[in-house]
Scaffold this motif. Structure first.
Motif, short mmCIF file in Angstrom:
data_model
loop_
_atom_site.label_atom_id
_atom_site.label_comp_id
_atom_site.label_asym_id
_atom_site.label_seq_id
_atom_site.Cartn_x
_atom_site.Cartn_y
_atom_site.Cartn_z
N THR A 46 0.82 -1.21 0.00
CA THR A 46 0.00 0.00 0.00
C THR A 46 0.86 1.26 0.00
O THR A 46 0.61 2.20 -0.77
N LEU A 50 1.40 4.19 -3.16
CA LEU A 50 1.26 5.65 -3.08
C LEU A 50 2.32 6.36 -3.91
O LEU A 50 2.08 7.45 -4.42
N GLY A 53 0.95 5.84 -7.45
CA GLY A 53 -0.29 6.55 -7.71
C GLY A 53 -0.33 7.95 -7.15
O GLY A 53 -0.14 8.94 -7.86
N LEU A 54 -0.55 8.08 -5.83
CA LEU A 54 -0.85 9.37 -5.22
C LEU A 54 0.24 10.40 -5.42
O LEU A 54 -0.04 11.56 -5.76
N THR A 57 0.12 11.26 -9.13
CA THR A 57 -1.19 11.75 -9.58
C THR A 57 -1.61 13.03 -8.87
O THR A 57 -2.28 13.88 -9.47
N GLY A 58 -1.24 13.17 -7.60
CA GLY A 58 -1.61 14.39 -6.88
C GLY A 58 -1.11 15.63 -7.61
O GLY A 58 -1.85 16.60 -7.80
N VAL A 371 -7.09 10.87 -11.62
CA VAL A 371 -7.57 10.63 -10.27
C VAL A 371 -8.03 9.18 -10.11
O VAL A 371 -7.64 8.48 -9.16
N GLY A 375 -4.24 7.43 -10.46
CA GLY A 375 -4.10 7.58 -9.02
C GLY A 375 -4.66 6.41 -8.24
O GLY A 375 -4.04 5.92 -7.30
N ALA A 376 -5.85 5.94 -8.63
CA ALA A 376 -6.52 4.93 -7.83
C ALA A 376 -6.13 3.50 -8.20
O ALA A 376 -6.13 2.62 -7.34
N THR A 379 -3.36 1.68 -6.14
CA THR A 379 -3.70 1.59 -4.72
C THR A 379 -4.90 0.68 -4.49
O THR A 379 -4.94 -0.08 -3.51
#
Length: 432
Positions: A46, A50, A53-54, A57-58, A371, A375-376, A379
């Motif tokens: 996990t 991040l 992804g996060l 992507t953020g 997003v 991003g998702a 995760t």
């Protein structure tokens, strides 16, 4: 404006395709480094997801509207060159990272800078090619993710092996891979400035060259045609979810379940991504032409609906696959299938959108699919693995579950978008 292809247009496409390829090398080389990074920073799936992804992507989401607006109002060639330099700096910083949060910051920089490319590139291509030639031009440009994703796996694995067997001082092998991936971008930015010119903007019927569409007008257009835009964005997100879920976790799946070395997985899966994805995106316009010859004016949106249904089937097959060869074959087939509609969907979106808001329409597309898709996807797969199945060796089943559900949603939304697109064509949109 002449209806033929402008001189130098294909040179521009070649350079933009190279930029897209380099962006995906920098974006996806991390996927091959999942296991080394887990060991270096003691990460769970996990936390590592991040970074995939996060972190990326953020920033991508944050800067997409900014770069979309700059695409519609400024010099797109210079925007592309600046973005290439910035994401290359971010990739180099990843290679110098000594902590998880430094690596997170590097990925954030890469994501924010890469948001500059797609809105500007799509807009430039639409202005350098006549409408009937844009699907082919975009299909060449959209080879970038598959060329870049494949090369990241192939050469990333080779560099990882070479670095592991060499004396590299204070650097770990995974850091050398990041540093090597950063180099081509600096060269490419100079080539872009030297050989790409800013295209003259071509307007749709009723538009005036030189005018800027206000944000209020952009919002009204989105609202008036929401039956197409909303369903298009959500439907394509379902397909792009699969596009990111497979490359994010397929290397880890093959290494964990079948105990295959990273360099071997990188070569085998990398070749499939490169060839399958490139062949798929180039085949898409040919398939659309066949459908159009049968009287379907909405051919550009028919293919995405078919693809979404096919991905549901492939997800089921992945859940049942128990051999290295079978998993590779399904992954290769998925690479071909999910790449088929990419140039067609991009062309459909651009053709029914006024020139003065194409950058924003592209940016919204990038925003939503980033997003939910980019991003998702990594995760969601990791969460299913860690908290539902609670067994990292079952990551393949996690991929199958997540991709199967996203593909079913894509079928639903894309069927609605298809009907709205046909209606827009009937009202004269996309005829310029």
């Amino acid at each position: 404006m002449p209806r033929g292809v402008e001189r130098g247009a294909w040179t521009m496409v070649a350079i933009l395709t190279a930029a897209y390829t380099v962006s995906f090398i920098d974006r996806q080389v991390l996927n091959l480094l999942v296991e080394p990074l887990k060991l270096s920073f003691d990460l769970s799936d996990t936390r590592l997801s991040l970074l995939q992804g996060l972190a990326f992507t953020g920033a991508y989401v944050l800067f997409s509207p900014v770069f979309g607006r700059l695409t519609d109002t400024g010099n797109r060639r210079n925007l592309v060159a600046l973005g290439i330099v910035l994401w290359s700096v971010g990739t180099a910083f990843c290679g110098l990272a000594r902590s998880y949060w430094q690596l997170f910051a590097g990925r954030f920089t890469v994501g924010g800078a890469e948001a500059s490319l797609t809105p500007a590139a799509w807009s430039m291509i639409m202005d350098r090619f006549p409408p009937e030639a844009t699907p082919r031009a975009l299909s060449v440009y959209l080879m970038g993710p598959y060329l870049g994703g494949g090369l990241a796996l192939i050469f990333g694995g080779l560099i990882l092996d070479l670095a592991a067997g060499s004396d590299i001082g204070a650097f770990e092998p995974w850091q050398i891979v990041f540093l090597a991936a950063a180099v081509p971008g600096f060269v490419l930015a100079a080539i872009c400035i030297a050989f790409v010119k800013e295209p003259e903007r071509r307007m749709l019927a009723g538009e005036t060259a030189g005018e800027t569409m206000s944000l209020a007008e952009v919002r009204k257009r989105f609202s008036d045609e929401r039956a197409f835009y909303l369903n298009f964005y959500l439907g394509m997100t379902g397909i792009i979810f699969v596009l990111y879920a497979y490359p994010s976790w397929m290397p880890a799946l093959l290494m964990r379940k079948f105990e295959v070395a990273a360099s071997t997985v990188g070569l085998h899966y990398g070749v499939l991504v490169l060839l399958g994805g490139s062949l798929g995106v180039l085949t898409g316009p040919w398939v659309a032409r066949l459908i159009k010859k049968r009287g379907r004016r909405d051919a550009l949106m028919v293919v995405p609906v078919f693809v979404a249904g096919t991905l549901v089937l492939l997800s089921g097959l992945l859940a049942l696959a128990n051999s290295y060869v079978a998993v590779l074959a399904i992954a290769g087939a998925a690479s071909f299938v999910y790449s088929l509609p990419m140039a067609l969907a991009s062309s459909a979106l651009q053709l029914v959108t006024p020139n003065r808001m194409r950058g924003m329409s592209s940016a919204v597309y990038v925003f939503i699919v980033s997003v939910i898709g980019l991003g998702a996807a990594p995760t969601i797969v990791a969460l299913i693995t860690d908290f539902v199945l609670q067994d990292e060796s079952k990551v393949g089943l996690s991929v199958a579950i997540a991709c199967g559900l996203s593909s079913l949603l894509a079928v639903f939304f894309l069927r609605r978008a298809l009907a709205a697109y046909d209606d827009m064509l009937g009202r004269g949109f996309g005829s310029a």
